[in-house]
Design a protein around this motif. Structure first.
Motif, short mmCIF file in Angstrom:
data_model
loop_
_atom_site.label_atom_id
_atom_site.label_comp_id
_atom_site.label_asym_id
_atom_site.label_seq_id
_atom_site.Cartn_x
_atom_site.Cartn_y
_atom_site.Cartn_z
N THR A 26 2.33 31.68 51.30
CA THR A 26 1.63 32.94 51.61
C THR A 26 2.53 33.95 52.31
O THR A 26 2.35 35.15 52.15
N GLU A 27 3.46 33.45 53.12
CA GLU A 27 4.40 34.31 53.86
C GLU A 27 5.79 33.72 53.70
O GLU A 27 6.11 32.71 54.32
N ALA A 28 6.60 34.35 52.88
CA ALA A 28 7.93 33.82 52.59
C ALA A 28 8.98 34.80 53.09
O ALA A 28 8.67 35.81 53.73
N MET A 29 10.23 34.48 52.79
CA MET A 29 11.33 35.40 53.07
C MET A 29 12.31 35.31 51.91
O MET A 29 12.50 34.25 51.32
N VAL A 30 12.88 36.46 51.57
CA VAL A 30 13.87 36.52 50.50
C VAL A 30 15.12 37.19 51.05
O VAL A 30 15.05 38.03 51.95
N GLU A 31 16.27 36.81 50.49
CA GLU A 31 17.53 37.40 50.94
C GLU A 31 17.73 38.76 50.30
O GLU A 31 17.70 38.89 49.07
N ALA A 32 17.93 39.76 51.13
CA ALA A 32 18.20 41.11 50.64
C ALA A 32 19.70 41.39 50.64
O ALA A 32 20.19 42.16 49.82
N SER A 33 20.41 40.74 51.55
CA SER A 33 21.86 40.96 51.65
C SER A 33 22.50 39.73 52.29
O SER A 33 21.95 39.17 53.24
N VAL A 34 23.65 39.34 51.75
CA VAL A 34 24.40 38.21 52.32
C VAL A 34 25.88 38.59 52.35
O VAL A 34 26.42 39.08 51.36
N LYS A 35 26.51 38.35 53.48
CA LYS A 35 27.95 38.57 53.62
C LYS A 35 28.55 37.31 54.24
O LYS A 35 28.08 36.84 55.27
N ILE A 36 29.58 36.77 53.58
CA ILE A 36 30.27 35.58 54.09
C ILE A 36 31.74 35.91 54.27
O ILE A 36 32.38 36.45 53.37
N ASP A 37 32.26 35.58 55.45
CA ASP A 37 33.69 35.68 55.73
C ASP A 37 34.25 34.26 55.83
O ASP A 37 33.72 33.44 56.59
N PHE A 38 35.30 33.98 55.07
CA PHE A 38 35.93 32.67 55.02
C PHE A 38 37.22 32.69 55.84
O PHE A 38 38.04 33.58 55.66
N PHE A 39 37.37 31.69 56.72
CA PHE A 39 38.55 31.65 57.59
C PHE A 39 39.44 30.44 57.34
O PHE A 39 40.64 30.57 57.31
N GLU A 40 38.84 29.28 57.20
CA GLU A 40 39.58 28.03 57.04
C GLU A 40 38.89 27.21 55.95
O GLU A 40 37.67 27.15 55.90
N PRO A 41 39.65 26.52 55.10
CA PRO A 41 39.01 25.67 54.10
C PRO A 41 38.36 24.45 54.75
O PRO A 41 38.75 24.03 55.84
N VAL A 42 37.35 23.92 54.08
CA VAL A 42 36.68 22.69 54.51
C VAL A 42 37.03 21.61 53.49
O VAL A 42 36.89 21.83 52.28
N PHE A 43 37.48 20.45 53.98
CA PHE A 43 37.89 19.36 53.11
C PHE A 43 36.85 18.24 53.13
O PHE A 43 35.95 18.22 53.97
N MET A 44 37.00 17.30 52.23
CA MET A 44 36.00 16.27 51.95
C MET A 44 35.51 15.53 53.19
O MET A 44 34.33 15.34 53.35
N LYS A 45 36.37 15.10 54.03
CA LYS A 45 35.96 14.25 55.15
C LYS A 45 35.68 15.03 56.44
O LYS A 45 35.52 14.44 57.51
N ALA A 46 35.58 16.32 56.33
CA ALA A 46 35.33 17.15 57.51
C ALA A 46 33.94 16.87 58.07
O ALA A 46 32.99 16.62 57.33
N ARG A 47 33.85 16.92 59.38
CA ARG A 47 32.55 16.85 60.06
C ARG A 47 32.20 18.29 60.45
O ARG A 47 32.85 18.86 61.34
N ILE A 48 31.22 18.87 59.76
CA ILE A 48 30.89 20.28 59.99
C ILE A 48 29.43 20.45 60.35
O ILE A 48 28.57 19.62 60.00
N VAL A 49 29.16 21.53 61.06
CA VAL A 49 27.80 21.91 61.43
C VAL A 49 27.60 23.38 61.12
O VAL A 49 28.56 24.16 61.09
N VAL A 50 26.35 23.74 60.87
CA VAL A 50 25.98 25.15 60.75
C VAL A 50 25.22 25.53 62.01
O VAL A 50 24.23 24.88 62.38
N LEU A 51 25.68 26.58 62.66
CA LEU A 51 25.01 27.16 63.81
C LEU A 51 24.27 28.40 63.33
O LEU A 51 24.82 29.19 62.56
N THR A 52 23.03 28.56 63.78
CA THR A 52 22.20 29.65 63.28
C THR A 52 21.47 30.33 64.42
O THR A 52 21.00 29.68 65.36
#
Length: 137
Positions: A51-77
């Protein structure tokens, strides 16, 4: 990292890796979407996207360092801005061990009624909970 309260661990999957041996840039948006889901589960909790959703109107991503297979990564939001019908998510993709930032994302989300197929005001319960969580107006 201290400005971000929401954190979700990401599992790098075999199919995320491209022929150069690192996570394909096309996969990062999936990681950031996982951050959005985690945020909504933690902060808003009682949302109903039928009934109440959200859609992406704009997305911008800046890439700094590659991520490799065994990396331990988190997303902060976090949410940094609340408008009338839209709000802004900011994400960081961070190495869980070194805290090095691999990528940053800004996404403007528009609230949306899927049945009427039209934008709507940010639901009051979403706004209030985000304001309390983020300490923003």
């Amino acid at each position: 990292m201290s400005d971000f309260k929401n954190c979700v661990e990401i599992q790098v999957r075999f199919n995320d890796i491209d022929m150069l041996g690192h996570v394909s840039n096309t996969v990062y948006l999936n990681y950031f979407d996982t951050g959005k889901s985690s945020y909504m589960e933690e902060v808003v909790t009682d949302y109903d996207f039928s009934t109440e959703a959200m859609v992406e109107a704009s997305v911008k991503i800046d890439f700094f360092e590659p991520v490799f297979m065994k990396a331990r990564i988190v997303v902060l939001t976090r949410v940094t801005k609340l408008g009338n019908k839209s709000f802004t998510f900011e994400h960081q993709l961070v190495d869980a061990d070194t805290h090095k930032i691999h990528a940053m994302c800004t996404a403007i989300m528009v609230c949306f009624n899927p049945k009427k197929q039209e934008s709507i005001l940010i639901p009051d319960n979403w706004r209030k909970k985000i304001q309390v969580y983020e300490k923003i107006e």
